[in-house]
Design a protein around this motif. Sequence first.
Motif, PDB file in Angstrom:
ATOM      1  N   GLN A   5       0.848  -1.185   0.000  1.00 18.70           N
ATOM      2  CA  GLN A   5       0.000   0.000   0.000  1.00 18.70           C
ATOM      3  C   GLN A   5       0.888   1.241   0.000  1.00 18.70           C
ATOM      4  OE1 GLN A   5      -3.285  -0.189  -0.339  1.00 18.70           O
ATOM      5  NE2 GLN A   5      -3.003  -2.399  -0.454  1.00 18.70           N
ATOM      6  N   PRO A   6       0.439   2.345  -0.602  1.00 18.38           N
ATOM      7  CA  PRO A   6       1.277   3.541  -0.680  1.00 18.38           C
ATOM      8  C   PRO A   6       1.799   4.029   0.672  1.00 18.38           C
ATOM      9  CG  PRO A   6      -0.636   3.770  -2.082  1.00 18.38           C
ATOM     10  CD  PRO A   6      -0.815   2.498  -1.318  1.00 18.38           C
ATOM     11  N   ALA A   7       0.972   3.978   1.703  1.00 19.57           N
ATOM     12  CA  ALA A   7       1.400   4.478   3.009  1.00 19.57           C
ATOM     13  C   ALA A   7       2.526   3.635   3.589  1.00 19.57           C
ATOM     14  CB  ALA A   7       0.215   4.517   3.968  1.00 19.57           C
ATOM     15  N   SER A   8       2.567   2.345   3.248  1.00 21.32           N
ATOM     16  CA  SER A   8       3.587   1.481   3.836  1.00 21.32           C
ATOM     17  C   SER A   8       4.953   1.638   3.168  1.00 21.32           C
ATOM     18  CB  SER A   8       3.134   0.030   3.787  1.00 21.32           C
ATOM     19  OG  SER A   8       3.100  -0.431   2.459  1.00 21.32           O
ATOM     20  N   VAL A   9       5.009   2.290   2.022  1.00 19.46           N
ATOM     21  CA  VAL A   9       6.280   2.521   1.344  1.00 19.46           C
ATOM     22  C   VAL A   9       7.184   3.411   2.202  1.00 19.46           C
ATOM     23  CG1 VAL A   9       7.314   3.638  -0.671  1.00 19.46           C
ATOM     24  CG2 VAL A   9       5.361   2.126  -0.961  1.00 19.46           C
ATOM     25  N   TRP A  58      18.433   4.977  -7.092  1.00 18.60           N
ATOM     26  CA  TRP A  58      17.789   3.923  -7.869  1.00 18.60           C
ATOM     27  C   TRP A  58      16.987   2.986  -6.963  1.00 18.60           C
ATOM     28  CZ3 TRP A  58      18.151  -1.424  -8.090  1.00 18.60           C
ATOM     29  CH2 TRP A  58      17.472  -2.020  -9.146  1.00 18.60           C
ATOM     30  N   LEU A  59      17.584   2.575  -5.841  1.00 22.58           N
ATOM     31  CA  LEU A  59      16.867   1.691  -4.912  1.00 22.58           C
ATOM     32  C   LEU A  59      15.621   2.377  -4.363  1.00 22.58           C
ATOM     33  CD1 LEU A  59      19.878   0.143  -2.960  1.00 22.58           C
ATOM     34  CD2 LEU A  59      18.379  -1.034  -4.585  1.00 22.58           C
ATOM     35  N   GLY A  60      15.747   3.635  -3.988  1.00 22.40           N
ATOM     36  CA  GLY A  60      14.591   4.384  -3.488  1.00 22.40           C
ATOM     37  C   GLY A  60      13.496   4.491  -4.532  1.00 22.40           C
ATOM     38  N   TRP A  61      13.879   4.730  -5.773  1.00 24.41           N
ATOM     39  CA  TRP A  61      12.891   4.825  -6.859  1.00 24.41           C
ATOM     40  C   TRP A  61      12.175   3.493  -7.052  1.00 24.41           C
ATOM     41  CZ3 TRP A  61      10.021   8.127  -9.068  1.00 24.41           C
ATOM     42  CH2 TRP A  61       9.392   7.858 -10.271  1.00 24.41           C
ATOM     43  N   ARG A  70       7.148   0.465  -6.281  1.00 27.01           N
ATOM     44  CA  ARG A  70       6.671  -0.843  -5.810  1.00 27.01           C
ATOM     45  C   ARG A  70       7.139  -1.975  -6.716  1.00 27.01           C
ATOM     46  NH1 ARG A  70       3.112   2.814  -5.575  1.00 27.01           N
ATOM     47  NH2 ARG A  70       2.319   3.642  -3.651  1.00 27.01           N
ATOM     48  N   GLN A  71       8.409  -1.912  -7.085  1.00 27.62           N
ATOM     49  CA  GLN A  71       8.995  -2.934  -7.955  1.00 27.62           C
ATOM     50  C   GLN A  71       9.577  -4.101  -7.169  1.00 27.62           C
ATOM     51  OE1 GLN A  71       8.943  -2.813 -11.425  1.00 27.62           O
ATOM     52  NE2 GLN A  71       7.530  -1.146 -10.957  1.00 27.62           N
TER      53      GLN A  71
END
Length: 168
Positions: A11-15, A89-92, A97-98
């Motif tokens: 979910q977006p909030a859990s990112v 790159w890792l953050g992106w 959500r890759q």
Amino acid sequence: MAGAAAPVAEQPASVAKWFVLAVAIIVLDQLSKIYFNGSYQYGEQREVIPSLLNFTLLYNPGAAFSFLADAGGWQKFFFSGLAFAVSGWLGWQIVQRQFSCLMNLAAAFIMGGALGNVIDRLIHGHVIDFIQLHWQQSWYYPAFNIADSFICVGAALMVLDSFRQPRS
């Protein structure tokens, strides 16, 4: 349907929790380096576990195992730029959500460790190391720090995750 299931997107909030974890690693790393840099003399060793673990204060102007330590200074900018690029790159990938949950954990560990060492390079011109593993007095592993530990564990988790992912 047989076979391994694909990772479920978060979910977006859990990112955000992965970035909070990376920041917590940076803070833990920097606090430990402030302590050792202020409490030890350069090169001083204090035995923690006889024949196994010392705390010592050493400076590394290069990368792992002092790679390029005598390169004349340009390596500080090279390794800092590399850490920013990899962390970006890792953050992106986390934001997009890759990654699986395990890969997000690995990415947070690597980002926190890499950026913790970048702070040292930009402020001090070198990385502060203080953990020294050894066997008796005959074998010494190069000194390292908390950031290095998180980078190594993150890399190991990435390898583990690569074995868990279904092949496309």
